[in-house]
Design a protein around this motif. Structure first.
Motif, PDB file in Angstrom:
ATOM      1  N   MET A   1      -4.660   8.346  10.813  1.00 39.11           N
ATOM      2  CA  MET A   1      -4.628   7.695   9.523  1.00 39.11           C
ATOM      3  C   MET A   1      -3.192   7.253   9.242  1.00 39.11           C
ATOM      4  SD  MET A   1      -5.357   9.255   5.744  1.00 39.11           S
ATOM      5  CE  MET A   1      -7.103   9.049   5.583  1.00 39.11           C
ATOM      6  N   TYR A   2      -3.037   6.116   8.642  1.00 39.54           N
ATOM      7  CA  TYR A   2      -1.740   5.575   8.276  1.00 39.54           C
ATOM      8  C   TYR A   2      -1.656   5.542   6.764  1.00 39.54           C
ATOM      9  CZ  TYR A   2       2.244   2.408   8.188  1.00 39.54           C
ATOM     10  OH  TYR A   2       3.477   1.847   7.980  1.00 39.54           O
ATOM     11  N   CYS A   3      -0.618   6.149   6.206  1.00 43.94           N
ATOM     12  CA  CYS A   3      -0.447   6.179   4.761  1.00 43.94           C
ATOM     13  C   CYS A   3       0.913   5.631   4.376  1.00 43.94           C
ATOM     14  CB  CYS A   3      -0.579   7.594   4.229  1.00 43.94           C
ATOM     15  SG  CYS A   3      -2.279   8.132   4.100  1.00 43.94           S
ATOM     16  N   LEU A   4       0.992   5.172   3.150  1.00 45.77           N
ATOM     17  CA  LEU A   4       2.229   4.641   2.587  1.00 45.77           C
ATOM     18  C   LEU A   4       2.656   5.494   1.409  1.00 45.77           C
ATOM     19  CD1 LEU A   4       1.038   0.944   2.416  1.00 45.77           C
ATOM     20  CD2 LEU A   4       2.592   1.894   4.105  1.00 45.77           C
ATOM     21  N   ILE A   5       3.951   5.638   1.242  1.00 47.72           N
ATOM     22  CA  ILE A   5       4.494   6.283   0.054  1.00 47.72           C
ATOM     23  C   ILE A   5       5.246   5.209  -0.708  1.00 47.72           C
ATOM     24  CG2 ILE A   5       6.094   8.001  -0.845  1.00 47.72           C
ATOM     25  CD1 ILE A   5       5.465   9.670   1.669  1.00 47.72           C
ATOM     26  N   LYS A   6       4.755   4.907  -1.882  1.00 41.48           N
ATOM     27  CA  LYS A   6       5.328   3.859  -2.722  1.00 41.48           C
ATOM     28  C   LYS A   6       6.183   4.506  -3.785  1.00 41.48           C
ATOM     29  CE  LYS A   6       5.354   0.040  -5.359  1.00 41.48           C
ATOM     30  NZ  LYS A   6       6.559   0.179  -6.122  1.00 41.48           N
ATOM     31  N   GLU A   7       7.483   4.198  -3.800  1.00 41.77           N
ATOM     32  CA  GLU A   7       8.360   4.732  -4.825  1.00 41.77           C
ATOM     33  C   GLU A   7       8.449   3.739  -5.984  1.00 41.77           C
ATOM     34  OE1 GLU A   7      12.433   5.434  -3.729  1.00 41.77           O
ATOM     35  OE2 GLU A   7      12.667   6.883  -5.343  1.00 41.77           O
ATOM     36  N   TRP A   8       8.272   4.252  -7.199  1.00 44.08           N
ATOM     37  CA  TRP A   8       8.313   3.435  -8.402  1.00 44.08           C
ATOM     38  C   TRP A   8       9.712   3.450  -8.995  1.00 44.08           C
ATOM     39  CZ3 TRP A   8       4.174   0.527  -9.037  1.00 44.08           C
ATOM     40  CH2 TRP A   8       2.987   0.924  -8.428  1.00 44.08           C
ATOM     41  N   PRO A   9      10.030   2.480  -9.887  1.00 40.93           N
ATOM     42  CA  PRO A   9      11.360   2.427 -10.515  1.00 40.93           C
ATOM     43  C   PRO A   9      11.756   3.720 -11.233  1.00 40.93           C
ATOM     44  CG  PRO A   9      10.217   0.375 -10.895  1.00 40.93           C
ATOM     45  CD  PRO A   9       9.214   1.311 -10.254  1.00 40.93           C
ATOM     46  N   ASN A  10      10.789   4.469 -11.735  1.00 47.64           N
ATOM     47  CA  ASN A  10      11.082   5.731 -12.426  1.00 47.64           C
ATOM     48  C   ASN A  10      11.201   6.910 -11.454  1.00 47.64           C
ATOM     49  OD1 ASN A  10       8.431   6.200 -11.712  1.00 47.64           O
ATOM     50  ND2 ASN A  10       7.704   6.521 -13.790  1.00 47.64           N
ATOM     51  N   LYS A  11      11.242   6.608 -10.157  1.00 44.99           N
ATOM     52  CA  LYS A  11      11.403   7.582  -9.075  1.00 44.99           C
ATOM     53  C   LYS A  11      10.142   8.369  -8.751  1.00 44.99           C
ATOM     54  CE  LYS A  11      15.615   6.412  -8.409  1.00 44.99           C
ATOM     55  NZ  LYS A  11      15.917   5.500  -7.346  1.00 44.99           N
ATOM     56  N   MET A  12       9.030   8.108  -9.442  1.00 47.73           N
ATOM     57  CA  MET A  12       7.766   8.722  -9.055  1.00 47.73           C
ATOM     58  C   MET A  12       7.325   8.068  -7.756  1.00 47.73           C
ATOM     59  SD  MET A  12       5.781   9.262 -12.657  1.00 47.73           S
ATOM     60  CE  MET A  12       4.553  10.352 -11.960  1.00 47.73           C
ATOM     61  N   ALA A  13       6.389   8.705  -7.052  1.00 44.23           N
ATOM     62  CA  ALA A  13       5.932   8.184  -5.772  1.00 44.23           C
ATOM     63  C   ALA A  13       4.420   8.311  -5.663  1.00 44.23           C
ATOM     64  CB  ALA A  13       6.593   8.945  -4.631  1.00 44.23           C
ATOM     65  N   THR A  14       3.794   7.290  -5.103  1.00 45.74           N
ATOM     66  CA  THR A  14       2.352   7.278  -4.910  1.00 45.74           C
ATOM     67  C   THR A  14       2.045   7.318  -3.424  1.00 45.74           C
ATOM     68  OG1 THR A  14       2.016   6.010  -6.932  1.00 45.74           O
ATOM     69  CG2 THR A  14       0.239   5.951  -5.322  1.00 45.74           C
ATOM     70  N   LEU A  15       1.164   8.218  -3.048  1.00 45.67           N
ATOM     71  CA  LEU A  15       0.675   8.301  -1.673  1.00 45.67           C
ATOM     72  C   LEU A  15      -0.616   7.496  -1.621  1.00 45.67           C
ATOM     73  CD1 LEU A  15       0.903   9.644   1.162  1.00 45.67           C
ATOM     74  CD2 LEU A  15      -0.477  11.513   0.231  1.00 45.67           C
ATOM     75  N   MET A  16      -0.662   6.507  -0.719  1.00 42.96           N
ATOM     76  CA  MET A  16      -1.845   5.656  -0.639  1.00 42.96           C
ATOM     77  C   MET A  16      -2.168   5.317   0.806  1.00 42.96           C
ATOM     78  SD  MET A  16      -0.278   1.993  -1.939  1.00 42.96           S
ATOM     79  CE  MET A  16       0.456   2.661  -3.394  1.00 42.96           C
ATOM     80  N   THR A  17      -3.413   4.925   1.033  1.00 36.28           N
ATOM     81  CA  THR A  17      -3.819   4.484   2.362  1.00 36.28           C
ATOM     82  C   THR A  17      -3.285   3.083   2.599  1.00 36.28           C
ATOM     83  OG1 THR A  17      -5.897   3.531   1.591  1.00 36.28           O
ATOM     84  CG2 THR A  17      -5.943   5.857   2.255  1.00 36.28           C
ATOM     85  N   GLU A  18      -3.312   2.661   3.856  1.00 35.53           N
ATOM     86  CA  GLU A  18      -2.777   1.339   4.188  1.00 35.53           C
ATOM     87  C   GLU A  18      -3.563   0.209   3.536  1.00 35.53           C
ATOM     88  OE1 GLU A  18      -3.071   0.252   8.370  1.00 35.53           O
ATOM     89  OE2 GLU A  18      -4.591   1.792   8.589  1.00 35.53           O
ATOM     90  N   ASP A  19      -4.800   0.453   3.135  1.00 33.29           N
ATOM     91  CA  ASP A  19      -5.577  -0.599   2.473  1.00 33.29           C
ATOM     92  C   ASP A  19      -5.506  -0.509   0.945  1.00 33.29           C
ATOM     93  OD1 ASP A  19      -7.125   1.670   2.320  1.00 33.29           O
ATOM     94  OD2 ASP A  19      -8.989   0.707   2.953  1.00 33.29           O
ATOM     95  N   GLY A  20      -4.561   0.316   0.426  1.00 29.69           N
ATOM     96  CA  GLY A  20      -4.290   0.328  -1.001  1.00 29.69           C
ATOM     97  C   GLY A  20      -5.023   1.353  -1.842  1.00 29.69           C
ATOM     98  N   VAL A  21      -5.763   2.266  -1.225  1.00 26.52           N
ATOM     99  CA  VAL A  21      -6.447   3.299  -1.990  1.00 26.52           C
ATOM    100  C   VAL A  21      -5.423   4.369  -2.371  1.00 26.52           C
ATOM    101  CG1 VAL A  21      -8.243   5.066  -1.943  1.00 26.52           C
ATOM    102  CG2 VAL A  21      -8.628   2.866  -0.820  1.00 26.52           C
ATOM    103  N   VAL A  22      -5.254   4.584  -3.674  1.00 23.96           N
ATOM    104  CA  VAL A  22      -4.304   5.578  -4.171  1.00 23.96           C
ATOM    105  C   VAL A  22      -4.894   6.970  -3.997  1.00 23.96           C
ATOM    106  CG1 VAL A  22      -3.099   6.442  -6.214  1.00 23.96           C
ATOM    107  CG2 VAL A  22      -3.240   3.982  -5.789  1.00 23.96           C
ATOM    108  N   LEU A  23      -4.150   7.827  -3.312  1.00 18.92           N
ATOM    109  CA  LEU A  23      -4.600   9.200  -3.111  1.00 18.92           C
ATOM    110  C   LEU A  23      -4.070  10.126  -4.198  1.00 18.92           C
ATOM    111  CD1 LEU A  23      -4.020   9.366   0.741  1.00 18.92           C
ATOM    112  CD2 LEU A  23      -6.158   8.895  -0.482  1.00 18.92           C
ATOM    113  N   TRP A  24      -2.793   9.966  -4.553  1.00 20.02           N
ATOM    114  CA  TRP A  24      -2.202  10.793  -5.592  1.00 20.02           C
ATOM    115  C   TRP A  24      -0.832  10.244  -5.944  1.00 20.02           C
ATOM    116  CZ3 TRP A  24      -5.129  14.357  -7.884  1.00 20.02           C
ATOM    117  CH2 TRP A  24      -4.538  15.220  -8.800  1.00 20.02           C
ATOM    118  N   THR A  25      -0.354  10.536  -7.154  1.00 23.46           N
ATOM    119  CA  THR A  25       0.990  10.164  -7.565  1.00 23.46           C
ATOM    120  C   THR A  25       1.789  11.439  -7.817  1.00 23.46           C
ATOM    121  OG1 THR A  25       0.234   8.078  -8.505  1.00 23.46           O
ATOM    122  CG2 THR A  25       2.360   8.904  -9.268  1.00 23.46           C
TER     123      THR A  25
END
Length: 64
Positions: A1-25
């Motif tokens: 499985m390939y996942c992305l960690i997206k960091e937001w401007p407020n320094k929070m981070a979202t773990l999501m799948t490569e097709d954009g399904v959000v797993l958790w913030t």
């Protein structure tokens, strides 16, 4: 499985799948990375699958 960690401007981070399904913030990137590594270690004692971190400007290029 390939996942992305997206960091937001407020320094929070979202773990999501490569097709954009959000797993958790999470409260930060390190927490998201730790949870991902822990989850992977529980899956048949495998090494963590690929993951990467993207910035807010990269989101549309990486997922859509």
């Amino acid at each position: 499985m390939y996942c992305l960690i997206k960091e937001w401007p407020n320094k929070m981070a979202t773990l999501m799948t490569e097709d954009g399904v959000v797993l958790w913030t999470f409260s930060d990137v390190e927490e998201a990375r730790k949870v991902w590594q822990d989850w992977c270690s529980l899956q048949n004692d495998k090494k963590p699958s690929q993951s990467s971190q993207i910035g807010s400007s990269d989101l549309s290029e990486q997922i859509f």
